[in-house]
Design a protein around this motif. Structure first.
Motif, PDB file in Angstrom:
ATOM      1  N   THR A  56       0.831  -1.201   0.000  1.00  0.00           N
ATOM      2  CA  THR A  56       0.000   0.000   0.000  1.00  0.00           C
ATOM      3  C   THR A  56       0.867   1.253   0.000  1.00  0.00           C
ATOM      4  N   ASP A  57       0.298   2.324  -0.463  1.00  0.00           N
ATOM      5  CA  ASP A  57       0.915   3.642  -0.401  1.00  0.00           C
ATOM      6  C   ASP A  57      -0.152   4.644   0.019  1.00  0.00           C
ATOM      7  N   TYR A  58       0.299   5.688   0.690  1.00  0.00           N
ATOM      8  CA  TYR A  58      -0.642   6.663   1.232  1.00  0.00           C
ATOM      9  C   TYR A  58      -0.163   8.085   0.977  1.00  0.00           C
ATOM     10  N   ALA A  59      -1.120   8.981   0.954  1.00  0.00           N
ATOM     11  CA  ALA A  59      -0.782  10.388   0.933  1.00  0.00           C
ATOM     12  C   ALA A  59      -0.095  10.740   2.245  1.00  0.00           C
ATOM     13  N   ASP A  60       0.803  11.697   2.186  1.00  0.00           N
ATOM     14  CA  ASP A  60       1.541  12.085   3.388  1.00  0.00           C
ATOM     15  C   ASP A  60       0.594  12.525   4.511  1.00  0.00           C
ATOM     16  N   SER A  61      -0.510  13.122   4.131  1.00  0.00           N
ATOM     17  CA  SER A  61      -1.428  13.669   5.124  1.00  0.00           C
ATOM     18  C   SER A  61      -2.116  12.596   5.968  1.00  0.00           C
ATOM     19  N   VAL A  62      -2.124  11.356   5.496  1.00  0.00           N
ATOM     20  CA  VAL A  62      -2.815  10.298   6.235  1.00  0.00           C
ATOM     21  C   VAL A  62      -1.867   9.170   6.642  1.00  0.00           C
ATOM     22  N   LYS A  63      -0.639   9.243   6.201  1.00  0.00           N
ATOM     23  CA  LYS A  63       0.322   8.166   6.478  1.00  0.00           C
ATOM     24  C   LYS A  63       0.480   7.970   7.981  1.00  0.00           C
ATOM     25  N   GLY A  64       0.421   6.722   8.391  1.00  0.00           N
ATOM     26  CA  GLY A  64       0.542   6.395   9.804  1.00  0.00           C
ATOM     27  C   GLY A  64      -0.782   6.408  10.552  1.00  0.00           C
ATOM     28  N   ARG A  65      -1.827   6.944   9.914  1.00  0.00           N
ATOM     29  CA  ARG A  65      -3.152   6.995  10.556  1.00  0.00           C
ATOM     30  C   ARG A  65      -4.183   6.145   9.819  1.00  0.00           C
ATOM     31  N   PHE A  66      -4.052   6.040   8.510  1.00  0.00           N
ATOM     32  CA  PHE A  66      -5.015   5.306   7.687  1.00  0.00           C
ATOM     33  C   PHE A  66      -4.375   4.026   7.179  1.00  0.00           C
ATOM     34  N   THR A  67      -5.188   2.990   7.058  1.00  0.00           N
ATOM     35  CA  THR A  67      -4.712   1.705   6.556  1.00  0.00           C
ATOM     36  C   THR A  67      -5.738   1.114   5.600  1.00  0.00           C
ATOM     37  N   ILE A  68      -5.267   0.703   4.425  1.00  0.00           N
ATOM     38  CA  ILE A  68      -6.128   0.035   3.448  1.00  0.00           C
ATOM     39  C   ILE A  68      -5.887  -1.467   3.547  1.00  0.00           C
ATOM     40  N   SER A  69      -6.976  -2.205   3.505  1.00  0.00           N
ATOM     41  CA  SER A  69      -6.862  -3.664   3.486  1.00  0.00           C
ATOM     42  C   SER A  69      -7.874  -4.236   2.501  1.00  0.00           C
ATOM     43  N   ARG A  70      -7.601  -5.462   2.085  1.00  0.00           N
ATOM     44  CA  ARG A  70      -8.484  -6.148   1.145  1.00  0.00           C
ATOM     45  C   ARG A  70      -8.953  -7.463   1.747  1.00  0.00           C
ATOM     46  N   ASP A  71     -10.153  -7.856   1.388  1.00  0.00           N
ATOM     47  CA  ASP A  71     -10.616  -9.213   1.661  1.00  0.00           C
ATOM     48  C   ASP A  71     -11.042  -9.773   0.309  1.00  0.00           C
ATOM     49  N   ASN A  72     -10.120 -10.457  -0.338  1.00  0.00           N
ATOM     50  CA  ASN A  72     -10.399 -10.939  -1.687  1.00  0.00           C
ATOM     51  C   ASN A  72     -11.548 -11.946  -1.701  1.00  0.00           C
ATOM     52  N   ALA A  73     -11.672 -12.720  -0.635  1.00  0.00           N
ATOM     53  CA  ALA A  73     -12.739 -13.719  -0.582  1.00  0.00           C
ATOM     54  C   ALA A  73     -14.116 -13.060  -0.573  1.00  0.00           C
ATOM     55  N   LYS A  74     -14.204 -11.900   0.072  1.00  0.00           N
ATOM     56  CA  LYS A  74     -15.482 -11.182   0.149  1.00  0.00           C
ATOM     57  C   LYS A  74     -15.604 -10.111  -0.923  1.00  0.00           C
ATOM     58  N   ASN A  75     -14.544  -9.936  -1.706  1.00  0.00           N
ATOM     59  CA  ASN A  75     -14.535  -8.883  -2.732  1.00  0.00           C
ATOM     60  C   ASN A  75     -14.760  -7.506  -2.119  1.00  0.00           C
ATOM     61  N   MET A  76     -14.060  -7.259  -1.020  1.00  0.00           N
ATOM     62  CA  MET A  76     -14.214  -6.023  -0.270  1.00  0.00           C
ATOM     63  C   MET A  76     -12.862  -5.342  -0.085  1.00  0.00           C
ATOM     64  N   VAL A  77     -12.915  -4.027   0.041  1.00  0.00           N
ATOM     65  CA  VAL A  77     -11.744  -3.232   0.376  1.00  0.00           C
ATOM     66  C   VAL A  77     -12.148  -2.318   1.529  1.00  0.00           C
ATOM     67  N   TYR A  78     -11.212  -2.079   2.438  1.00  0.00           N
ATOM     68  CA  TYR A  78     -11.511  -1.291   3.622  1.00  0.00           C
ATOM     69  C   TYR A  78     -10.516  -0.147   3.773  1.00  0.00           C
ATOM     70  N   LEU A  79     -10.971   0.894   4.414  1.00  0.00           N
ATOM     71  CA  LEU A  79     -10.093   1.998   4.810  1.00  0.00           C
ATOM     72  C   LEU A  79     -10.300   2.235   6.297  1.00  0.00           C
ATOM     73  N   GLN A  80      -9.329   1.813   7.089  1.00  0.00           N
ATOM     74  CA  GLN A  80      -9.363   2.061   8.526  1.00  0.00           C
ATOM     75  C   GLN A  80      -8.746   3.418   8.795  1.00  0.00           C
ATOM     76  N   MET A  81      -9.491   4.281   9.431  1.00  0.00           N
ATOM     77  CA  MET A  81      -9.032   5.640   9.690  1.00  0.00           C
ATOM     78  C   MET A  81      -8.967   5.858  11.200  1.00  0.00           C
ATOM     79  N   ASN A  82      -7.777   6.103  11.686  1.00  0.00           N
ATOM     80  CA  ASN A  82      -7.556   6.351  13.113  1.00  0.00           C
ATOM     81  C   ASN A  82      -7.053   7.771  13.325  1.00  0.00           C
ATOM     82  N   SER A  83      -7.130   8.219  14.554  1.00  0.00           N
ATOM     83  CA  SER A  83      -6.636   9.549  14.918  1.00  0.00           C
ATOM     84  C   SER A  83      -7.177  10.604  13.963  1.00  0.00           C
ATOM     85  N   LEU A  84      -8.457  10.558  13.736  1.00  0.00           N
ATOM     86  CA  LEU A  84      -9.067  11.461  12.765  1.00  0.00           C
ATOM     87  C   LEU A  84      -8.968  12.911  13.201  1.00  0.00           C
ATOM     88  N   LYS A  85      -8.811  13.765  12.207  1.00  0.00           N
ATOM     89  CA  LYS A  85      -8.683  15.208  12.423  1.00  0.00           C
ATOM     90  C   LYS A  85      -9.813  15.935  11.690  1.00  0.00           C
TER      91      LYS A  85
END
Length: 120
Positions: A56-85
């Protein structure tokens, strides 16, 4: 390919949200999957991308706070957002494509956006 984003809402600064993107008409594992956002009065901007190899790669503004993950079995993609501003407030979009340049030019396929509002 159709994408459906969900999971947005109102959260206080410092809180977390997880956005989901359901993909149909195509297989997630065959695409680069990205998240983008558009704040009021601003252009849509790149947030992060999940490459087909899983990295994965992220914009500098969200690096370290946001995480993208995939669940190929469910055909889903997620964006976990922590420490929101408050500056994370925007409509968030998931996108799919096959071009690495989609980080800069946008996706080939878009879902409808989901609103994220972060209160101070």
């Amino acid at each position: 390919v159709q994408l459906q984003a969900s999971g947005g809402g109102l959260v206080q600064a410092g809180g977390s949200l997880r956005l989901s993107c359901a993909v149909s008409g195509g297989t997630v594992s065959n695409y680069l999957m990205g998240w983008f956002r558009q704040a009021p009065g601003k252009e849509r901007e790149f947030v992060g991308i999940s490459w087909s190899g899983g990295s994965t790669d992220y914009a500098d503004s969200v690096k370290g706070r946001f995480t993208i993950s995939r669940d190929n079995a469910k055909n889903m993609v997620y964006l976990q957002m922590n420490s929101l501003k408050p500056e994370d407030t925007a409509v968030y979009y998931c996108g799919a494509g096959r071009r690495p340049s989609m980080m800069f030019t946008g996706a080939d396929y878009w879902g409808q956006g989901t609103q994220v509002t972060v209160s101070s």
